[in-house]
Design an enzyme around this catalytic site. Sequence first.
Site, mmCIF file in Angstrom:
data_model
loop_
_atom_site.group_PDB
_atom_site.id
_atom_site.type_symbol
_atom_site.label_atom_id
_atom_site.label_comp_id
_atom_site.label_asym_id
_atom_site.label_seq_id
_atom_site.Cartn_x
_atom_site.Cartn_y
_atom_site.Cartn_z
ATOM 1 N N ALA A 194 3.113 7.012 0.763
ATOM 2 C CA ALA A 194 2.061 7.661 -0.038
ATOM 3 C C ALA A 194 1.161 8.541 0.818
ATOM 4 O O ALA A 194 0.124 9.010 0.352
ATOM 5 C CB ALA A 194 1.229 6.606 -0.749
ATOM 6 N N GLU A 233 4.814 14.927 5.865
ATOM 7 C CA GLU A 233 4.599 15.464 7.215
ATOM 8 C C GLU A 233 5.377 14.643 8.246
ATOM 9 O O GLU A 233 5.959 15.186 9.180
ATOM 10 C CB GLU A 233 3.100 15.465 7.550
ATOM 11 C CG GLU A 233 2.309 16.443 6.680
ATOM 12 C CD GLU A 233 0.829 16.457 7.001
ATOM 13 O OE1 GLU A 233 0.173 15.403 6.811
ATOM 14 O OE2 GLU A 233 0.317 17.494 7.439
ATOM 15 N N GLY A 265 0.933 13.000 3.983
ATOM 16 C CA GLY A 265 1.315 12.665 5.355
ATOM 17 C C GLY A 265 2.707 12.039 5.454
ATOM 18 O O GLY A 265 3.338 12.093 6.516
ATOM 19 N N LEU A 275 -5.915 6.837 2.581
ATOM 20 C CA LEU A 275 -7.156 7.521 2.192
ATOM 21 C C LEU A 275 -8.394 6.680 2.472
ATOM 22 O O LEU A 275 -9.499 7.224 2.595
ATOM 23 C CB LEU A 275 -7.087 7.909 0.711
ATOM 24 C CG LEU A 275 -6.026 8.989 0.403
ATOM 25 C CD1 LEU A 275 -5.762 9.082 -1.094
ATOM 26 C CD2 LEU A 275 -6.452 10.344 0.951
ATOM 27 N N GLU A 285 -2.796 17.002 -1.289
ATOM 28 C CA GLU A 285 -4.070 17.156 -0.565
ATOM 29 C C GLU A 285 -5.102 17.903 -1.405
ATOM 30 O O GLU A 285 -6.295 17.569 -1.391
ATOM 31 C CB GLU A 285 -3.828 17.901 0.765
ATOM 32 C CG GLU A 285 -3.302 17.020 1.889
ATOM 33 C CD GLU A 285 -1.800 16.776 1.847
ATOM 34 O OE1 GLU A 285 -1.156 17.083 0.817
ATOM 35 O OE2 GLU A 285 -1.263 16.248 2.841
ATOM 36 N N LYS A 293 0.848 -1.208 0.000
ATOM 37 C CA LYS A 293 0.000 0.000 0.000
ATOM 38 C C LYS A 293 0.875 1.246 0.000
ATOM 39 O O LYS A 293 0.465 2.320 0.442
ATOM 40 C CB LYS A 293 -0.948 0.001 1.210
ATOM 41 C CG LYS A 293 -1.991 -1.113 1.190
ATOM 42 C CD LYS A 293 -3.073 -0.848 0.148
ATOM 43 C CE LYS A 293 -4.132 -1.952 0.182
ATOM 44 N NZ LYS A 293 -5.112 -1.799 -0.929
ATOM 45 N N ARG A 294 2.080 1.090 -0.493
ATOM 46 C CA ARG A 294 3.037 2.208 -0.628
ATOM 47 C C ARG A 294 3.237 2.939 0.701
ATOM 48 O O ARG A 294 3.390 4.152 0.754
ATOM 49 C CB ARG A 294 2.580 3.199 -1.714
ATOM 50 C CG ARG A 294 2.282 2.586 -3.089
ATOM 51 C CD ARG A 294 3.334 1.578 -3.545
ATOM 52 N NE ARG A 294 3.104 1.106 -4.904
ATOM 53 C CZ ARG A 294 2.845 -0.162 -5.222
ATOM 54 N NH1 ARG A 294 2.762 -1.105 -4.262
ATOM 55 N NH2 ARG A 294 2.698 -0.526 -6.475
ATOM 56 N N GLY A 318 -3.057 17.600 7.629
ATOM 57 C CA GLY A 318 -3.627 17.212 8.922
ATOM 58 C C GLY A 318 -2.626 16.506 9.802
ATOM 59 O O GLY A 318 -2.976 16.019 10.876
ATOM 60 N N ARG A 323 -6.964 15.792 -3.660
ATOM 61 C CA ARG A 323 -7.851 14.836 -2.971
ATOM 62 C C ARG A 323 -9.024 15.545 -2.287
ATOM 63 O O ARG A 323 -9.849 14.900 -1.639
ATOM 64 C CB ARG A 323 -7.083 14.032 -1.923
ATOM 65 C CG ARG A 323 -5.855 13.315 -2.431
ATOM 66 C CD ARG A 323 -6.151 12.157 -3.362
ATOM 67 N NE ARG A 323 -4.899 11.680 -3.931
ATOM 68 C CZ ARG A 323 -4.626 11.586 -5.230
ATOM 69 N NH1 ARG A 323 -5.554 11.867 -6.121
ATOM 70 N NH2 ARG A 323 -3.442 11.190 -5.648
#
Length: 258
Positions: A62, A112, A109, A66, A132, A25-26, A140, A135
């Site tokens: 990634a 981040e 993220g 999501l 972001e 899932k990267r 966040g 999307r």
Amino acid sequence: MSNSELVTCIIEGPIATITLNRPAKRNALSLGMISAIDRHIAALPESVHVIVLAANGEHFSAGLDLSELGEMSAAEGVFHSRAWYEVFDRLQFGRRPVVALLHGAVVGGGLELAACAHVRVAEHSAYFGLPEGQRGIFLGGGGSVRITKLMGFSRVTEMMLTGRTYNAELALQVGLVHHCVPDGGGMAKALELAQRIAGNAPMSNFAIMHTLPLIAEQPMSHGLMTESLVGAITQSAPEAKARMADFLAKRAAKVERS
Ligand code: 1HE
């Protein structure tokens, strides 16, 4: 898969290598991954002085998983962010400096998370972005505070509005990373830097990690006072006295030309 397998931790001497381990899932950051990072940090023995943060697979991360936002309400969204903040705070303002080894996508993220580290090493394959906007969401995971401090809010604004990504060379130029190395060379570089950091007095490392960000937010008079107080405490430690005596007795290494 249990949460602990989503993130692995290997300790060798004073260095713990914490590795994101969800390559299929990267390395999308689920809450399970965030809390697994936290658990590994909390379980580190006293003997560990530096953390290397790395990732398995073709991409560092990634970003936010999501699939977790789903039907999340506004209130749940706040608590989701807060759960990330707690862990990211423990990384940035914990006991040990963190060296991040970045490759492939370092986005959303994932960037981040990387911004919490104290030293960032990018392999040439690394690219950085904040998708972001595409999307329909916003930062966040503390990025509006940390990433803007690293590369300036104007660059972050443009990056988010346009969906632009920065390659490793550009990231080096704008101060997003500290080192750029060929693909496959990142771990050796990260470990070399981690060894150097582990060789410092722990109190100096602590002062560097905790005091510099604080002083950056203080007015000059407060910053100078904070510096003088922390400097006085740091130099008074027996280890500092011994290190200075070693230098004066010609037992310690000199500063080397780079
Ligand atoms: C994911 C995620 C994800 C991949 N959440 N599942 N982040 C993004 O907007 C970046 C979204 N990801 C991508 O753009 C690409 O996946 C990559 C450029 C990173 C990698 O591409 P690629 O071709 O190597 O992989 P892939 O085929 O896109 O993805 C492989 C699998 O990972 C696939 O699942 P599968 O079940 O179909 O195999 C993807 O769905 C899954 N996957 N990325 C969930 N992010 C605290 S706020 C932070 C806000 C953000 O981070 S926003 C940015 C979110």
